[in-house]
Design a protein around this motif. Structure first.
Motif, PDB file in Angstrom:
ATOM      1  N   LEU A  48       0.857  -1.189   0.000  1.00  0.00           N
ATOM      2  CA  LEU A  48       0.000   0.000   0.000  1.00  0.00           C
ATOM      3  C   LEU A  48       0.891   1.237   0.000  1.00  0.00           C
ATOM      4  N   HIS A  49       0.806   2.024  -1.061  1.00  0.00           N
ATOM      5  CA  HIS A  49       1.613   3.252  -1.214  1.00  0.00           C
ATOM      6  C   HIS A  49       0.751   4.403  -0.706  1.00  0.00           C
ATOM      7  N   LEU A  50       1.194   5.057   0.383  1.00  0.00           N
ATOM      8  CA  LEU A  50       0.287   5.957   1.093  1.00  0.00           C
ATOM      9  C   LEU A  50       0.760   7.410   1.138  1.00  0.00           C
ATOM     10  N   HIS A  51      -0.204   8.299   0.964  1.00  0.00           N
ATOM     11  CA  HIS A  51      -0.060   9.741   1.196  1.00  0.00           C
ATOM     12  C   HIS A  51      -1.114  10.120   2.247  1.00  0.00           C
ATOM     13  N   ALA A  52      -0.944  11.315   2.835  1.00  0.00           N
ATOM     14  CA  ALA A  52      -1.944  11.803   3.793  1.00  0.00           C
ATOM     15  C   ALA A  52      -2.539  13.113   3.281  1.00  0.00           C
ATOM     16  N   ILE A  83       5.451   4.460   2.484  1.00  0.00           N
ATOM     17  CA  ILE A  83       5.121   5.874   2.689  1.00  0.00           C
ATOM     18  C   ILE A  83       5.777   6.702   1.593  1.00  0.00           C
ATOM     19  N   SER A  84       5.007   7.582   0.996  1.00  0.00           N
ATOM     20  CA  SER A  84       5.528   8.435  -0.069  1.00  0.00           C
ATOM     21  C   SER A  84       6.536   9.436   0.477  1.00  0.00           C
ATOM     22  N   THR A  85       7.660   9.604  -0.243  1.00  0.00           N
ATOM     23  CA  THR A  85       8.529  10.769  -0.002  1.00  0.00           C
ATOM     24  C   THR A  85       8.420  11.739  -1.181  1.00  0.00           C
ATOM     25  N   VAL A 253       2.754  -4.718 -10.816  1.00  0.00           N
ATOM     26  CA  VAL A 253       1.793  -3.686 -11.215  1.00  0.00           C
ATOM     27  C   VAL A 253       1.447  -2.752 -10.060  1.00  0.00           C
ATOM     28  N   ARG A 254       0.990  -1.559 -10.426  1.00  0.00           N
ATOM     29  CA  ARG A 254       0.472  -0.627  -9.413  1.00  0.00           C
ATOM     30  C   ARG A 254      -0.831  -0.029  -9.914  1.00  0.00           C
ATOM     31  N   VAL A 255      -1.845  -0.081  -9.084  1.00  0.00           N
ATOM     32  CA  VAL A 255      -3.127   0.553  -9.379  1.00  0.00           C
ATOM     33  C   VAL A 255      -3.476   1.484  -8.226  1.00  0.00           C
ATOM     34  N   LEU A 257      -6.426   4.936  -6.882  1.00  0.00           N
ATOM     35  CA  LEU A 257      -7.015   6.212  -7.279  1.00  0.00           C
ATOM     36  C   LEU A 257      -5.992   7.338  -7.286  1.00  0.00           C
ATOM     37  N   GLU A 258      -4.816   7.125  -6.695  1.00  0.00           N
ATOM     38  CA  GLU A 258      -3.740   8.121  -6.811  1.00  0.00           C
ATOM     39  C   GLU A 258      -3.420   8.403  -8.274  1.00  0.00           C
ATOM     40  N   ASP A 259      -3.444   7.372  -9.085  1.00  0.00           N
ATOM     41  CA  ASP A 259      -2.958   7.505 -10.460  1.00  0.00           C
ATOM     42  C   ASP A 259      -4.076   7.510 -11.505  1.00  0.00           C
TER      43      ASP A 259
HETATM   44 ZN    ZN Z   1       2.578   8.673  -4.485  1.00  0.00          ZN
END
Ligand code: ZN
Ligand code: KMH
Length: 310
Positions: A48-52, A83-85, A253-255, A257-259
Motif C-alpha cells: 500500500l503506497h500511502l499519502h496523507a 510511505i511516499s517521499t 503492477v500498481r493501481v 485512485l492516486e494515479d
Molecule cells: Zn505517491
C-alpha cells in the motif's frame, strides 16, 4: 529483470494529484484512507503506497496525519506499508521526508529525478470546485517542478534507507532516472533487489507508449541485470493497459485512485479495491498468480512489519 511466479500488486489509494471535486470516491479523511487501503489489501494488494491529506483534502506531509491511519492499517492487514517521499511538489524537501523518517516503514517511495509534474488536465472535467485550494493547486501544476536532485536522493538513501532498513520503490519517470539509480547502486548506497516503478504518462515524464516500457526494460536489464524487479503503471486511462503490459513482460503492477480515478472508459472507480480486483482478474486470466504480502516481503528482502516505527 528478476522475475517470480507471483505478481506484486501495489495499490496507491489517494496520492496528491487528484482532489475531492474530481471524484466522490477518492479517500480523503484518515478513516476513508484506512478503510480504502484495508479493502484494497483484502482484494489482493500486497503493498500500500500511502499519502496523507488535511481535513480539506489538500495533501499533507505531517507525520501526525499519517499516524491517524497507519496503525489501523497495520492492525487490520498484513500488507506492506510504503510511505511516499514524493508528497507533493508544493511541499519542501524536509516536509516530504518527515513522515517516512518518523514512521520508519518497510518501504518508502524515492523519486529518481526532477520533472515538470503537470497534472492540470485532471481539472478539465470539474465543473464546480468544492474547496478554494483545489483549482489553483491543480492548474498551478503547469508551473511546478517536482524537485529531486542527487543530494536529496542520497539523503533519503542514508537518512531513511541506511538508518532504518527501509527499502525503496524507485519511481522512474524517464530512462535517465535509471542511470541515476545505477549511479547510486555503484556507490554502494543501496542494495538489490531494487523495485523499479516505471511511471508513464505524467506530463513532464515519459509518455504512456508501450514502446517506452519495452525500452525501459531493455535499459534496466543492461544496467541491473537480474538485480531488479520491474513494476509499472501509467497515469489516467492508460493505467490498466500498462499494468497488463508490465505483467506480460514478467513485471509487477500498481493501481489505485492516486494515479487513475477510473475503472473503465468514462466510468469512475467506486473504490481502490475495485481497481485491484480488476487487475487481479486480468492477471489471473493471463495465468499469473498474485503475491501475498509475505511473498512480496521475501521477494524484496524487506525488514518485516514488526520493525516499523508505528
Ligand atoms: Zn505517491
Ligand atoms: N502519483 C505518482 C505519479 C510519490 O509518491 O513518491 C507519483 C508518486 C510519487 O507516487
Amino acid at each position: 529483470m528478476r522475475t517470480a511466479n507471483k505478481v506484486i500488486i501495489t495499490c496507491a489509494p489517494t496520492g496528491s494529484i487528484h482532489t475531492p471535486s474530481m471524484s466522490p470516491h477518492l479517500p480523503i479523511t484518515p478513516n476513508e484512507i484506512a478503510e480504502s487501503a484495508i479493502a484494497a489489501a483484502e482484494a489482493g494488494a500486497a503493498i500500500l503506497h500511502l499519502h496523507a491529506r488535511n481535513a480539506d483534502g489538500s495533501p499533507s506531509p505531517a507525520p501526525e496525519h499519517f499516524m491517524q491511519f497507519l496503525p489501523r492499517i497495520k492492525q487490520s492487514t498484513d500488507a506492506v506499508i510504503n510511505i511516499s517521499t514524493g508528497g507533493s511538489a508544493t511541499m519542501s524537501l524536509d516536509e516530504r521526508i518527515a513522515a517516512a523518517k518518523a514512521c520508519q516503514p518497510e518501504v518508502c517511495s524515492l523519486n529518481m529525478g526532477p520533472l515538470i509534474f503537470d497534472f492540470s488536465a485532471a481539472g478539465a472535467r470539474v465543473s464546480e470546485w468544492k474547496h478554494p485550494w483545489e483549482q489553483p493547486y491543480v492548474e498551478g501544476s503547469r508551473g511546478r517542478i517536482m524537485y529531486n536532485d542527487n543530494v536529496f536522493i542520497e539523503r533519503i538513501m542514508v537518512e531513511i534507507g541506511q538508518a532504518f532498513g527501509t527499502k525503496f520503490e524507485f519511481e522512474c519517470y524517464d530512462i535517465g532516472h535509471l542511470y541515476t539509480l545505477a549511479h547510486f547502486a555503484d556507490k554502494g548506497l543501496i542494495k538489490p533487489p531494487f523495485l523499479i516503478q516505471g511511471v508513464f504518462g505524467i506530463l513532464g515524464g515519459i509518455g504512456a507508449d508501450p514502446r517506452n516500457l519495452a525500452h525501459m526494460v531493455t535499459i534496466a536489464d543492461s544496467l541491473f541485470g537480474t538485480d531488479y524487479y520491474l513494476s509499472a503503471f501509467a497515469a489516467g486511462r492508460h493505467q490498466l493497459p500498462f499494468c497488463t503490459q508490465s505483467a506480460l513482460l514478467g513485471g509487477n503492477v500498481r493501481v489505485g485512485l492516486e494515479d487513475s480515478l477510473f475503472i473503465g472508459r468514462g466510468q469512475l472507480a467506486e473504490s481502490n479495491a475495485d481497481q485491484v480486483r480488476k487487475i487481479r482478474t486480468i492477471l489471473e486470466a493471463l495465468g499469473r498468480e498474485i503475491a501475498t504480502p509475505a511473498e512480496a516481503r521475501a521477494m524484496l528482502d524487506l525488514k518485516g512489519a514488526d520493525a516499523v516505527g508505528f
